[in-house]
Design a protein around this motif. Structure first.
Motif, PDB file in Angstrom:
ATOM      1  N   ALA A   1     -26.797   0.446 -13.738  1.00  0.00           N
ATOM      2  CA  ALA A   1     -25.928  -0.105 -14.778  1.00  0.00           C
ATOM      3  C   ALA A   1     -24.865  -1.016 -14.177  1.00  0.00           C
ATOM      4  CB  ALA A   1     -25.277   1.024 -15.574  1.00  0.00           C
TER       5      ALA A   1
ATOM      6  N   LEU B   1     -23.722  -0.139 -22.254  1.00  0.00           N
ATOM      7  CA  LEU B   1     -24.694   0.797 -21.679  1.00  0.00           C
ATOM      8  C   LEU B   1     -24.010   2.019 -21.090  1.00  0.00           C
ATOM      9  CD1 LEU B   1     -27.383  -1.322 -19.767  1.00  0.00           C
ATOM     10  CD2 LEU B   1     -27.723   0.130 -21.760  1.00  0.00           C
TER      11      LEU B   1
ATOM     12  N   THR C   1     -31.842  -0.401 -19.192  1.00  0.00           N
ATOM     13  CA  THR C   1     -31.026  -1.402 -18.511  1.00  0.00           C
ATOM     14  C   THR C   1     -31.793  -2.710 -18.334  1.00  0.00           C
ATOM     15  OG1 THR C   1     -29.834   0.333 -17.311  1.00  0.00           O
ATOM     16  CG2 THR C   1     -29.667  -1.888 -16.442  1.00  0.00           C
TER      17      THR C   1
END
Length: 383
Positions: free
Chosen positions: A373, A239, A159
């Motif tokens: 995230a 992601l 991330t």
């Protein structure tokens, strides 16, 4: 040409001569040796730390030619073997594939069995916002750069790289090194904070066994989370989508080969290439600068604040539930899976050898992955 002249020329053009005039590379090589020692002797997450340390070592050997940035060369294939690998970092390919592997290895059952873990995972993102505010206040960084630095506090390497690539590409190298180094050093960083903020009475608390989560719940969960979070924050879709795809492959039971590949072969390959690439960016001439050192320091502070945030909410929940929640599991809210959960288990076992906190800690741990995230998506949407 005489033999002595040949030897003199070889010596003058060797890496030893270049190293003698480049103290920064020498310092980084010594740092890489320390990290190799921690990986092999102390076993501090060696799967992650060893390739990072060796990539740092190789890239700082003068004239090795293993790593160059694309903007420094005419043709991409002249970037060196690790330089070519770095394209996977720069394009965010490796972070997304790593999330696919992490999803395939992750059991969200503990989170679904104990939804309060979501709160602990959210509280452990405190360091992200503290680091963002502090970095912004220094005046050394733009708001975009401050946001990228803050993500280090989530203890989530993929991330951190993803956000840095999009908001502050010039800071990818120090942010990636800081994020992955602190992830690997969790067994050294977190325990003192955990012991300082919790009492012996709190650490010995044994938690009740979690309920069994049905297969239907486990299959619906990744689809629901992907839809909800991606619609709320579209920038987080790459992601989080890959994370949940990996988890869906694990839980659906009809693509065992794909799940096995993601959990083992793919994960191992990406770990090697990502580790080498991240380590190679720590070149002495670039890395040993005031701005870079400030990023390393703020990253460590962010990581510590995240640990503190999870522990403090864990203490609050311990009081609210009248001693049913061990505050140690709050420290696992940082999204380093499963490292942070293992540290919580070890500290709980030291206080009470019959204590088994691992599965309870996995709830906040996987919630932290989602939390970091979402924080990344928030920053990407704002900036």
């Amino acid at each position: 040409m005489s033999f002595s002249a040949i030897l003199s020329q070889i010596a003058a053009e060797s890496g030893f001569a270049a190293l003698a005039t480049n103290w920064q590379s020498g310092v980084m090589i010594l740092i890489s040796f320390v990290l190799i020692y921690l990986a092999i002797v102390k076993k501090f997450e060696p799967l992650l730390l060893l390739p990072i340390a060796f990539g740092m070592f190789l890239a700082n050997l003068p004239m090795s030619g293993v790593f160059s940035y694309f903007y420094e060369i005419e043709h991409w294939y002249d970037a060196g073997v690790i330089g070519v690998m770095y394209a996977g970092v720069k394009s965010s390919l490796f972070p997304c594939l790593m999330f696919l592997a992490v999803g395939a290895m992750t059991d969200f059952g503990p989170l679904m069995a104990n939804p309060i873990s979501l709160l602990l995972g959210a509280a452990a993102q405190l360091g992200i916002y503290c680091a963002f505010i502090f970095a912004n206040a220094t005046g050394m960084f733009t708001p975009q750069q401050a946001a990228a630095i803050g993500i280090i506090g989530g203890a989530d390497g993929p991330t951190a790289i993803y956000v840095a690539n999009n908001l502050a590409p010039e800071l990818v190298a120090p942010i990636a090194v800081a994020a992955y180094s602190y992830m690997a050093l969790i067994p050294m960083i977190q325990p003192p904070i955990m012991r300082a903020l919790t009492t012996k009475k709190e650490r010995v608390i044994k938690m009740a066994q979690l309920r069994k989560v049905s297969k239907t719940e486990k299959v619906i969960f990744p689809v629901f989370v992907t839809a909800f979070c991606s619609l709320l924050l579209p920038s987080v879709a790459p992601l989080l989508g890959m994370l949940m795809l990996g988890n869906l492959m694990r839980e659906c039971g009809v693509v065992e080969r794909l799940s096995d590949t993601a959990q083992n072969a793919l994960c191992n390959i990406i770990t090697i290439m990502l580790g080498l690439s991240v380590g190679a960016t720590a070149q002495g001439a670039i890395f040993l600068k005031p701005q870079t050192l400030a990023i390393i320091a703020m990253g460590l502070a962010a990581f510590c604040f995240s640990t503190v945030g999870g522990l403090l909410l864990g203490k609050v929940l311990c009081i609210v539930t009248k001693g049913k929640i061990n505050p140690l599991i709050g420290s696992a809210g940082v999204s380093a899976v499963p490292m942070a959960a293992r540290v919580a288990q070890l500290e709980g076992a030291k206080a009470n050898p019959t204590n088994f906190l691992l599965m309870h800690a996995m709830g906040p741990n996987v919630a932290g992955v989602i939390g970091s995230a979402v924080a990344a998506g928030f920053f990407l949407t704002v900036f």
